[in-house]
Design a protein around this motif. Structure first.
Motif, PDB file in Angstrom:
ATOM      1  N   GLU A  90      73.474 -24.451 -43.766  1.00  0.00           N
ATOM      2  CA  GLU A  90      74.290 -24.099 -42.539  1.00  0.00           C
ATOM      3  C   GLU A  90      75.641 -24.430 -43.037  1.00  0.00           C
ATOM      4  O   GLU A  90      76.849 -24.133 -42.924  1.00  0.00           O
ATOM      5  N   MET A  91      75.926 -25.636 -43.725  1.00  0.00           N
ATOM      6  CA  MET A  91      76.842 -26.614 -42.936  1.00  0.00           C
ATOM      7  C   MET A  91      77.738 -25.672 -44.701  1.00  0.00           C
ATOM      8  O   MET A  91      78.972 -25.655 -44.746  1.00  0.00           O
ATOM      9  N   VAL A  92      77.446 -25.056 -45.745  1.00  0.00           N
ATOM     10  CA  VAL A  92      78.186 -25.058 -46.759  1.00  0.00           C
ATOM     11  C   VAL A  92      78.326 -23.660 -46.812  1.00  0.00           C
ATOM     12  O   VAL A  92      78.885 -22.929 -48.357  1.00  0.00           O
ATOM     13  N   GLN A  93      77.633 -22.553 -45.956  1.00  0.00           N
ATOM     14  CA  GLN A  93      77.253 -21.345 -45.887  1.00  0.00           C
ATOM     15  C   GLN A  93      78.695 -20.580 -46.363  1.00  0.00           C
ATOM     16  O   GLN A  93      79.696 -19.712 -47.108  1.00  0.00           O
ATOM     17  N   HIS A  94      79.581 -21.394 -45.711  1.00  0.00           N
ATOM     18  CA  HIS A  94      81.317 -20.496 -45.319  1.00  0.00           C
ATOM     19  C   HIS A  94      81.854 -21.624 -45.901  1.00  0.00           C
ATOM     20  O   HIS A  94      83.189 -21.266 -45.845  1.00  0.00           O
TER      21      HIS A  94
END
Length: 926
Positions: free
Chosen positions: A63-67
């Motif tokens: 989740e932390m790197v998704q965007h």
């Protein structure tokens, strides 16, 4: 090239971009003149899933790197940020290589910056640090590092470390930096340039008051302390004011009646010339309880009291923590010296002889560099201060103070002898700290290492019998012999024989004879040890042995091939002695210059030849001599070399030897440990150590911990025993159970085995069953054999399980929060077929007594107590003990194990109900 540094760190999904691993975070600092000029930091979307292992390590999830941007999107900005600065990282070759491979993957040219590795630099400039991981260094130097294994935090910590290391360079004398600059071509990064820059402003050693110099090598001056026996305080006055004095020194002081009881007993024993045996539970403060009376008695009698320990950790604790605290408490000067054997100390002359030599071995270059720096810091010259690479430890064998030359006892070398310095300090000390081996070597082998003393306190005393057995026994292995023969060499291979032959040109015939004999000895030794190895292998061909294997050796039952080969070897060594003695006489006619290299090599050759004659005597003792009351055995590595055999013999009982050689000759010996009693009594230990006739004072003091609230014992009553099913099914069932317990305690679990084979099978089943890869699982002998390394890895992860055997039952200190559950797979009975155990039990049987109740059971209970002691180390700890062996409840002797530990609640139910009870106790809110 600029004088700027870019300090960079990467977090990645793995180690190899060619396998699809990608960067998930990058952070960099631009630094110059001790300041941060700019920062670069971002998460990166790797376009692949982040593995569970990496998520646990870095706390970076999908989740932390998704965007986040991709590497392609930031690559140009990052390359521009780096520019032509020095590229700095902790383990720089990983970050630099990974980054370059990623740049090339997307069409960029690779970077060509000069590299600075802060790991390499730290190993040289911080030679005494316990470890060189970034987290260890930041903790040691109190550097801010809130999120280890995240790139931004790691980069900031690496930047702080770089500044600290640059300051260290500024503090080094010119001569030390000159040596480091000489080694520059052999370093793996451009750190030599930093040493060259430091040389421009460095001052000479003569200008630094605390240093002296010998042959361009700066060394810290010896610390001279004048002995001061003046005391303003008597023991009686101290004891009456103890509460007030302790409160004045210890911020979180808690009165401990157990500590006072022990203090009084120790003082009574020391002042009335009695022996004493004291069991002191964890947390009683036993170290100060014996140090305080010891210092008063030492001052009164003007003679040192010796304190002996088994572990290096406790020795260092006594010197670094307890001695300064003791001095604060008593308010008068306290002199405490740590004394070890010669091989622990550096020989400066030997080191200087190796220092200028060019080395192809990187570990030796690193070791030389670290030692050059260390010599500006150390007052002891003790290798235990140093953190050397593995190759550096082998180099130490060439430069330690074993086998000194006559010249070493002359000036200037005697003045620079760290061993002599330690001996001189010990003579004037109040308390001498040493280890059990040196203590017993001093009294049993009549090798005087310690100054005159009458009183000794033995901490970790449950190891005394084992060490006494070793000191009274004999040990020999092939590697020891092979290494010695390599040092001697031949006329045409590297070694002392060839070196000396170049000087003794007129005596070639004796060199030829010695050379021929040495070649024959080498061949026959190799054949002998291959036969011994094969003898053990044959006996274990039906076993699933994967580790070191022991087999009892009895002369009458041994194969004739081994005895015949041994006799052939001994005959060759008889010839060797005859040739060698004439050769030695010829050599003594030579006009040697006692300070020359030639004389040193001659002296070393003679010492090696004498050692070879000692090996001859050992072979005869081990393979051809049968003595009543002694046990001989062979050990091999199941997967080791075909000649890698280890020979041992020891007395089955050391009680008489300890009584006659040790206890009789000392006025007061105080034995203390947390595990000395069986059934609340010292009878077992007293008999084993030969104390029966001395009627020692006895004291058992309980731990102040509230075990009833802090710990609980869980025992499933429905799991199969190892005898009820085959080993594979048992280990599979065990693996299921371990994982279910770990899910409740969130890992933090130490699982103790008595069998390596069982450990290995259970480890692999547990790994296979942990489908979600929730836990980091470590196995002794599987992940690594290094116990310290295993503990560090175990502590590093939030949810981890550690499988250990033998050495993990005691002596392992895992911080409270890192260990919450102790699982004991089987009650720790020693294998009955173990040669030493079998010999001890045979001896008891011959006396018409019960070997199980007198040897096997009490020995297992002591070990069980040691295992239990791993869990609760402070008043804040809370932990569960799970025992997968129903014998502790169902067997007639099982209750003795439970009674041997502090009182705790016991849950004995079917496994599922036991787990429910564990959940409820572990987190009552659920």
């Amino acid at each position: 090239m600029s004088n700027q540094y870019v300090v960079l760190d990467l977090e990645t999904t793995g180690h190899n971009p060619k396998n699809g691993d990608r960067i998930i975070q990058v952070a960099a600092l631009l630094m110059a003149d001790g300041e941060v000029l700019a920062r670069f930091s971002t998460f990166l979307n790797p376009k692949v899933e982040i593995p569970t292992f990496i998520e646990q390590l870095t706390h970076i999830n999908n989740e932390m790197v998704q965007h986040a941007p991709t590497f392609e999107e930031i690559a140009s900005s990052l390359v521009e940020f780096i520019g032509d600065a020095y590229f700095v990282a902790h383990n720089v070759h990983f970050d630099f290589s990974f980054l370059n491979q990623e740049l090339q993957r997307i069409g960029f040219r690779p970077l060509t910056n000069k590299l600075i590795d802060t790991v390499e630099l730290s190993r040289i400039l911080l030679p005494t640090n316990e470890g060189y991981k970034l987290q260890q260094l930041s903790t040691h130097f109190n550097m801010e590092h809130d999120n280890p294994h995240q790139a931004d935090s790691d980069a900031e910590a690496t930047g702080d470390l770089l500044l600290l290391l640059l300051d260290k360079i500024k503090d080094l004398p010119k001569e030390t930096l000159t040596w480091l600059s000489r080694f520059a071509p052999s370093y793996k990064s451009a750190i030599g340039e930093l040493f060259n820059q430091g040389l421009k402003e460095a001052v000479r050693a003569q200008e630094q008051e605390e240093l002296e110099i010998i042959q361009d090598l700066p060394i810290k001056k010896a610390v001279v302390k004048n002995g001061d026996n003046h005391t303003d305080l008597s023991y009686e006055t101290f004891y009456n004011k103890r509460e007030e004095l302790f409160k004045g020194v210890l911020k979180k002081y808690e009165s401990r009646s157990a500590q006072w009881s022990m203090m009084e007993t120790v003082y009574e024993a020391l002042t009335t010339s009695q022996h004493a045996i004291i069991e002191a539970g964890t947390g009683t403060g036993k170290t100060l309880a014996y140090l305080i009376p010891a210092i008063f008695v030492a001052k009164e009698k003007k003679q040192p009291v010796v304190v002996s320990t088994h572990t290096v950790n406790l020795q260092q604790q006594l010197i670094d923590q307890n001695a300064p605290l003791l001095e604060e408490l008593v308010s008068f000067p306290v002199s405490v010296t740590l004394l070890k054997g010669r091989h622990h100390y550096l020989n400066v002359r030997k080191f200087l002889s190796f220092l200028p030599k060019k080395e192809s071995n990187y570990d030796i270059v690193l070791a030389k560099s670290a030692i050059v720096v260390w010599l500006t810091m150390t007052t002891t010259g003790d290798i235990d201060e140093l953190n050397l690479p593995s190759g550096g430890k082998l180099f130490w064998e060439q430069i330690n103070d074993e086998q000194p030359l006559p010249i070493d006892f002359q000036e200037p070398w005697q003045r620079f002898s760290f061993y002599e310095r330690a001996q001189n300090r010990a003579k004037d000390s109040d308390i001498i700290v040493t280890n059990h081996r040196l203590l017993l070597l001093d009294v049993m082998r009549k090798q005087k290492f310690l100054p005159q003393y009458d009183s000794v306190i033995i901490d970790e005393a449950h190891h005394l019998e084992e060490i006494a057995s070793e000191q009274l026994g004999t040990q020999l292995d092939y590697f020891q012999i092979h290494h010695l023969l390599l040092k001697i060499g031949t006329n045409d291979t590297e070694g002392y024989l060839k070196d000396v032959g170049e000087y003794m040109t007129g005596r070639k015939s004796w060199f030829i004879k010695l050379d021929g004999n040495i070649r024959q000895v080498r061949t026959e030794m190799d054949d002998l040890f291959r036969l011994i190895h094969r003898y053990v292998r044959r006996s274990m061909q039906h076993e699933q042995a994967t580790t070191r294997v022991r087999k009892r050796y009895e002369v009458e039952k041994a194969p004739s091939s081994i005895k015949e080969s041994c006799l052939r070897t001994l005959f060759l060594l008889e010839d060797f002695e005859r040739i060698y003695l004439i050769f030695k006489q010829e050599g003594e006619k030579q006009q040697w210059d006692p300070v020359s290299k030639q004389y040193e090599k001659w002296h070393n050759l003679i010492a090696c030849c004498e050692e070879l004659l000692l090996i001859r005597d050992k072979l005869h003792t081990l393979l051809l001599t049968e003595k009543e009351g002694e046990v001989c055995w062979v050990e091999i590595e199941a997967k080791g070399a075909a000649n890698a055999a280890f020979l041992y013999n020891q007395p089955a009982d050391v009680s008489e030897a300890l009584a006659d050689l040790f206890f009789t000759h000392k006025k007061s010996v105080i034995l203390t440990s947390a595990t000395l009693t069986i059934k609340e009594a010292f009878d077992y230990t007293i008999e084993r150590l030969g104390l029966y006739d001395f009627q020692p004072l006895q004291l058992k003091v309980e731990s102040p911990f509230h075990y009833k609230e802090q710990a609980r014992l869980f025992i499933p009553d429905d799991l199969p025993t190892v005898n009820e099913t085959d080993l594979d099914d048992y280990c599979l069932s065990l693996a299921h159970s371990i994982l279910q317990v770990a899910r409740v305690t969130n890992g933090k679990m130490l699982v103790l085995f008595t069998s390596y084979e069982m450990l290995k099978k259970t480890f692999h089943y547990t790994k296979d069953l942990d489908f979600e890869e929730r836990f980091m699982i470590f196995g002794q002998g599987i992940s690594t054999r290094n116990r310290t390394r295993l503990v560090k890895d175990f502590v590093q992860f939030d949810q981890s399980i550690l499988f250990g055997t033998s050495s993990f039952w005691e002596g392992v200190d895992i911080p409270g929060e890192a260990l919450s559950c102790l699982a004991i797979v089987r009650l720790p009975f020693a294998p009955p077929h173990d040669p030493v155990v079998a010999a001890k039990m045979d001896r008891i049987k011959k006396l018409g007594r019960n070997a199980f109740t007198e040897q096997a059971l009490p020995d297992a209970i002591i070990r069980f107590k040691q295992g239990f002691g791993r869990l609760i180390r402070t008043k804040r700890d809370k932990g569960a003990i799970v025992i997968f062996d129903r014998r502790i409840i169902e067997s007639p002797y099982g209750k003795q194990f439970i009674k041997s530990i502090p009182e705790v609640d016991v849950v004995y139910k079917p496994f599922d109900e036991m787990i429910e009870g564990l959940v409820e106790w572990w987190d009552p809110s659920e």
